[in-house]
Design an enzyme around this catalytic site. Sequence first.
Site, short mmCIF file in Angstrom:
data_model
loop_
_atom_site.label_atom_id
_atom_site.label_comp_id
_atom_site.label_asym_id
_atom_site.label_seq_id
_atom_site.Cartn_x
_atom_site.Cartn_y
_atom_site.Cartn_z
N ASP A 280 34.72 52.19 35.91
CA ASP A 280 35.78 52.57 34.78
C ASP A 280 36.10 51.85 33.77
OD1 ASP A 280 38.37 54.48 34.68
OD2 ASP A 280 39.16 53.13 34.31
N GLU A 312 31.81 53.89 32.39
CA GLU A 312 32.73 54.70 31.46
C GLU A 312 32.47 53.88 30.30
OE1 GLU A 312 36.49 57.14 31.09
OE2 GLU A 312 36.62 54.97 31.90
#
EC number: 3.2.1.141
Length: 551
Positions: A280, A312
């Site tokens: 993330d 990400e």
Amino acid sequence: MAAPIEFELFAPYIKGAALIGDFSNWEDIPMQKGEDGYFRTQVELEDGSYQYKFRVQSKSWFFEPDQWVEVVDPYAVDIDNPTQNGVVRIKDGQRIVDTYLWQHDDKPLPADHELVIYELHVGDFSGGEDDPYARGKYKHVVEKLDYLCELGINAIELMPVKEYPGDHSWGYNPRHFFATESSYGPTEGLKHLIDECHARGIRVIMDGIYNHSEASAPLTQIDHDYWYHHAPRDPDNNWGPEFNYEHYDENLETYPARRFIGDNVRFWIQEYHTDGIRFDAARQIANYDFMHWIVQEAKKTADMKPFYTVAEHIPETPSITNADGPMDGCWHDSFYHCVLEHICGDTFDLERLKDVIDCKRQGFMGTVNVVNYLTNHDHNHLMVELGDREIFDEEAFKRIKLGVAILMTAIGVPLVWMGEEFGEYKSKTPDSAKIDWTLLGNDLNRGLFEYYKGMIGLRKQNHALYTENIDFFHENPEAKVLAYTRWNEEGSRVVVIANFSENFLGGYHVPNFPAAGTWHEWTGDYDIESGDDGMMLDIGGYEAKVFVWQQ
């Protein structure tokens, strides 16, 4: 029989620490500090389960100097939900996480380029308005695995399952990095889920939050600036204290934040047998050196088994995956934005479409370097986007199918957000929004599920879609038609013809067809001939035809 159990806490620059627990009536047991920066003590404990914490003289700047505070062990592997104390289990005189016995470690798992990923949130996956479960648990995901097998997916990506405060969250506020979210069930529950996935040839990718932690995670309370940046580097994109991967402790010759996260990644692979990590907020981590190292540690720990690492990084960048990039893959956000705008009829731009369908045009190297999606947990379901534009019912389902055809035939690894495969229509919300399984009882919703299932089946059967080969052989900007072909060296071929206009095109001529002969139209299950001058076909508005070469 009691056995000596060691408790340790790495906190090199604090003055004092003590262990407290139900085994000491919550009275202080002093800990001694070694030259390696660890406080240690031993306690004689019988087999069983105990609650404990540390008391430390904090060095965090928001406390008084050397103020005594109670903290949970940063390495606690389980948290008691009501009290939020750490839990330690002793069996045969040793610390254990639990007594789970793995059954399916020998099962073969798909390679990275074969993946079709399903992203889900454990709490919201148990489903529907008339679902008797107030809150989804790991065991309720197990109950749905045969459904996911029918759909055809072979990897699930779990939204974060590390212990967070309270009982409802998406999980991007992890407080305890070694403990599993207790509201979803016990540690054995998560292991059983992963084991049952492996039994079915499904890999499990964990959503890893390594940019930041929740504001009162234990390390923030012990010595904030030893592990974290003092203040957010980008206040507009800040979700909690940010790990400082640049900070090097010269006395102990260690990078404290890297050491902690390295231990954590190894733990999840060894203890929970995970098969990949989505990192993330990689753009906010902003440290390729650390990312290279952590991916190397993960792959070394996973040893012979496949392990997929995905960043990400929004907006995406090829540098994070390519020759000298740290990650295998990257969330392909431009794919989402481009395909959404085209199926909604907001725009038509052939070059942009070609860029996202063939990620090599954007500088990516190959099939595993991008993860494509029509939506994910950060965005609304497609039904919401279409509804916002007054596109409903059959028209909405038709347009979603056009998106699915592109998702499953573009270069890259496809990802499906839970409920999307049957037309879930709830708006994105951080509150509880369980997916509505009753929708599958409607013809249109069931039809979309069958379409997804068919397109996933094509991907797994036709290995032309596992290659980097693509040729855009027909473009018609006036009619808004784009056609491309995918192939492999063994003679498999797939052709996609997509109409991005609302017009029915009867007797439409597609020249330069990759081969003359018989093709099978996959979505409608019929054969059609192409001649030396191409193919004539009827194609509806916002429709894709998918042809498979019949040698």
